[in-house]
Write a protein that holds these residues in place. Structure first.
Motif, PDB file in Angstrom:
ATOM      1  N   UNK A 118      -6.077  15.063 -14.651  1.00 33.13           N
ATOM      2  CA  UNK A 118      -6.038  13.754 -15.286  1.00 33.13           C
ATOM      3  C   UNK A 118      -5.178  13.801 -16.550  1.00 33.13           C
ATOM      4  N   UNK A 119      -4.196  12.897 -16.631  1.00 36.80           N
ATOM      5  CA  UNK A 119      -3.333  12.822 -17.801  1.00 36.80           C
ATOM      6  C   UNK A 119      -2.263  13.886 -17.873  1.00 36.80           C
ATOM      7  N   UNK A 120      -2.101  14.678 -16.816  1.00 35.74           N
ATOM      8  CA  UNK A 120      -1.178  15.810 -16.883  1.00 35.74           C
ATOM      9  C   UNK A 120       0.292  15.413 -16.799  1.00 35.74           C
ATOM     10  N   UNK A 121       0.574  14.197 -16.381  1.00 32.82           N
ATOM     11  CA  UNK A 121       1.972  13.803 -16.195  1.00 32.82           C
ATOM     12  C   UNK A 121       2.708  13.604 -17.507  1.00 32.82           C
ATOM     13  N   UNK A 122       1.970  13.310 -18.576  1.00 33.17           N
ATOM     14  CA  UNK A 122       2.615  13.021 -19.844  1.00 33.17           C
ATOM     15  C   UNK A 122       3.127  11.593 -19.944  1.00 33.17           C
ATOM     16  N   UNK A 123       2.988  10.819 -18.858  1.00 31.99           N
ATOM     17  CA  UNK A 123       3.442   9.434 -18.867  1.00 31.99           C
ATOM     18  C   UNK A 123       2.449   8.556 -19.618  1.00 31.99           C
ATOM     19  N   UNK A 124       1.174   8.887 -19.463  1.00 31.83           N
ATOM     20  CA  UNK A 124       0.110   8.083 -20.049  1.00 31.83           C
ATOM     21  C   UNK A 124      -0.536   8.840 -21.202  1.00 31.83           C
ATOM     22  N   UNK A 125      -0.789   8.146 -22.324  1.00 24.59           N
ATOM     23  CA  UNK A 125      -1.472   8.774 -23.438  1.00 24.59           C
ATOM     24  C   UNK A 125      -2.922   8.981 -23.098  1.00 24.59           C
ATOM     25  N   UNK A 126      -3.600   9.829 -23.865  1.00 25.02           N
ATOM     26  CA  UNK A 126      -5.002  10.097 -23.620  1.00 25.02           C
ATOM     27  C   UNK A 126      -5.834   8.816 -23.630  1.00 25.02           C
ATOM     28  N   UNK A 182       0.842  -1.202   0.000  1.00 27.78           N
ATOM     29  CA  UNK A 182       0.000   0.000   0.000  1.00 27.78           C
ATOM     30  C   UNK A 182       0.879   1.254   0.000  1.00 27.78           C
ATOM     31  N   UNK A 183       1.908   1.245   0.829  1.00 25.68           N
ATOM     32  CA  UNK A 183       2.850   2.365   0.841  1.00 25.68           C
ATOM     33  C   UNK A 183       3.512   2.519  -0.524  1.00 25.68           C
ATOM     34  N   UNK A 184       3.885   1.413  -1.134  1.00 28.67           N
ATOM     35  CA  UNK A 184       4.529   1.453  -2.442  1.00 28.67           C
ATOM     36  C   UNK A 184       3.550   1.944  -3.511  1.00 28.67           C
ATOM     37  N   UNK A 185       2.286   1.533  -3.423  1.00 28.82           N
ATOM     38  CA  UNK A 185       1.315   2.026  -4.401  1.00 28.82           C
ATOM     39  C   UNK A 185       1.143   3.537  -4.269  1.00 28.82           C
ATOM     40  N   UNK A 186       1.105   4.034  -3.029  1.00 32.12           N
ATOM     41  CA  UNK A 186       1.012   5.481  -2.822  1.00 32.12           C
ATOM     42  C   UNK A 186       2.205   6.194  -3.438  1.00 32.12           C
ATOM     43  N   UNK A 187       3.383   5.585  -3.323  1.00 26.66           N
ATOM     44  CA  UNK A 187       4.574   6.148  -3.964  1.00 26.66           C
ATOM     45  C   UNK A 187       4.403   6.167  -5.474  1.00 26.66           C
ATOM     46  N   UNK A 188       3.911   5.062  -6.036  1.00 27.40           N
ATOM     47  CA  UNK A 188       3.730   4.978  -7.484  1.00 27.40           C
ATOM     48  C   UNK A 188       2.745   6.030  -7.980  1.00 27.40           C
ATOM     49  N   UNK A 189       1.700   6.299  -7.197  1.00 30.55           N
ATOM     50  CA  UNK A 189       0.760   7.369  -7.545  1.00 30.55           C
ATOM     51  C   UNK A 189       1.451   8.722  -7.521  1.00 30.55           C
ATOM     52  N   UNK A 190       2.199   8.956  -6.452  1.00 33.30           N
ATOM     53  CA  UNK A 190       2.791  10.279  -6.222  1.00 33.30           C
ATOM     54  C   UNK A 190       3.813  10.648  -7.272  1.00 33.30           C
ATOM     55  N   UNK A 191       4.502   9.643  -7.837  1.00 31.44           N
ATOM     56  CA  UNK A 191       5.591   9.942  -8.781  1.00 31.44           C
ATOM     57  C   UNK A 191       5.206   9.654 -10.227  1.00 31.44           C
ATOM     58  N   UNK A 192       3.944   9.346 -10.491  1.00 28.72           N
ATOM     59  CA  UNK A 192       3.477   9.231 -11.860  1.00 28.72           C
ATOM     60  C   UNK A 192       3.596   7.868 -12.504  1.00 28.72           C
ATOM     61  N   UNK A 193       4.017   6.858 -11.753  1.00 23.07           N
ATOM     62  CA  UNK A 193       4.107   5.512 -12.324  1.00 23.07           C
ATOM     63  C   UNK A 193       2.722   5.016 -12.711  1.00 23.07           C
ATOM     64  N   UNK A 194       1.728   5.400 -11.925  1.00 27.62           N
ATOM     65  CA  UNK A 194       0.326   5.195 -12.288  1.00 27.62           C
ATOM     66  C   UNK A 194      -0.374   6.544 -12.201  1.00 27.62           C
ATOM     67  N   UNK A 195      -1.496   6.674 -12.906  1.00 30.05           N
ATOM     68  CA  UNK A 195      -2.293   7.902 -12.867  1.00 30.05           C
ATOM     69  C   UNK A 195      -3.627   7.550 -12.225  1.00 30.05           C
ATOM     70  N   UNK A 196      -3.826   7.985 -10.980  1.00 36.40           N
ATOM     71  CA  UNK A 196      -5.094   7.722 -10.301  1.00 36.40           C
ATOM     72  C   UNK A 196      -5.898   8.994 -10.072  1.00 36.40           C
ATOM     73  N   UNK A 197      -5.584  10.048 -10.826  1.00 35.79           N
ATOM     74  CA  UNK A 197      -6.463  11.213 -10.807  1.00 35.79           C
ATOM     75  C   UNK A 197      -7.862  10.763 -11.236  1.00 35.79           C
ATOM     76  N   UNK A 198      -8.880  11.270 -10.582  1.00 36.80           N
ATOM     77  CA  UNK A 198     -10.235  10.944 -11.016  1.00 36.80           C
ATOM     78  C   UNK A 198     -10.416  11.397 -12.465  1.00 36.80           C
ATOM     79  N   UNK A 199     -11.240  10.682 -13.189  1.00 37.39           N
ATOM     80  CA  UNK A 199     -11.281  10.866 -14.641  1.00 37.39           C
ATOM     81  C   UNK A 199     -11.713  12.258 -15.080  1.00 37.39           C
TER      82      UNK A 199
END
Length: 224
Positions: A212-220, A190-207
């Motif tokens: 949402x999508x502002x990191x540039x890591x994930x395509x639209x 859980x701590x690691x998932x929070x890290x992944x959210x915080x640094x852009x490894x995953x995008x969990x911004x509400x849709x």
């Protein structure tokens, strides 16, 4: 709330810990016309963090080490508490230089335990020192950034409400095991998932969040 893997200990579900409530809620339309999740809609410090930092890519060693340490210290506490103390943490932990923290000894630990400006928890302080040494050891294998980002999933979550934001994932579970195997501490899934959210490894911004999508890591296509 007593373990490092409490759901309420994640930044991604910070509505649970910030007093915002309504974890099942969608975004809040703020006075500036932008939509944010409940946890980022009220407190000015959380809003600034959400708008400018949370979810943006971090790949440098010192930046990743800082966030890893702070996620560990946040366990059982609200994230806004950690944000308010972050300047003091940075000073106390030598700017989160892994080399400096790895050299901390008993006198440094005593100094940190006496520092009222930070979270004085011996296990978490010891973990920070342990993790600094583990970060240095990783340099011969590509470094902390390469390891963490190698666990980026093929798809990112698409939560419409806070209830739909996961608190862990198969990738966070695998990364947590890998980090522990390499000598890291206070790195549950859980701590690691929070890290992944915080640094852009995953995008969990509400849709429908403006971030949402502002990191540039994930395509639209992967974030909508």
């Amino acid at each position: 709330m007593q373990t490092q893997d409490s759901t309420a200990a994640t930044t991604g579900t910070a509505a649970v810990t910030t007093g915002a409530g309504t974890t099942g809620a969608g975004t809040v339309l703020c006075e500036d016309g932008l939509r944010r999740p409940p946890w980022a809609a009220r407190d000015p410090l959380l809003r600034e963090y959400y708008d400018t930092e949370w979810g943006m890519p971090v790949r440098d060693e010192a930046g990743l080490f800082e966030r890893l340490v702070l996620e560990g210290f946040q366990s059982g506490l609200s994230w806004v508490t950690i944000l308010r103390k972050r300047p003091a943490f940075r000073e106390a932990f030598a700017g989160f230089s892994p080399d400096a923290v790895a050299g901390f000894g008993d006198a440094d630990v005593a100094r940190l335990m006496a520092d009222e400006r930070i979270v004085r928890n011996r296990r978490k302080i010891d973990a920070a020192v342990t993790n600094a040494r583990a970060v240095i050891a990783l340099r011969t294998e590509g470094g902390l950034g390469e390891l963490i980002w190698s666990y980026r999933p093929e798809q990112t979550p698409q939560p419409r409400t806070m209830d739909e934001v996961p608190s862990r994932s198969p990738e966070s579970e695998a990364l947590a095991k890998d980090l522990k195997r390499r000598g890291f501490s206070f790195v549950g899934p859980v701590t690691v998932f929070a890290l992944m959210e915080a640094i852009g490894v995953v995008d969990t911004h509400l849709t429908d969040s403006h971030r949402r999508g502002s990191s540039g890591v994930w395509t639209r296509e992967t974030v909508t």
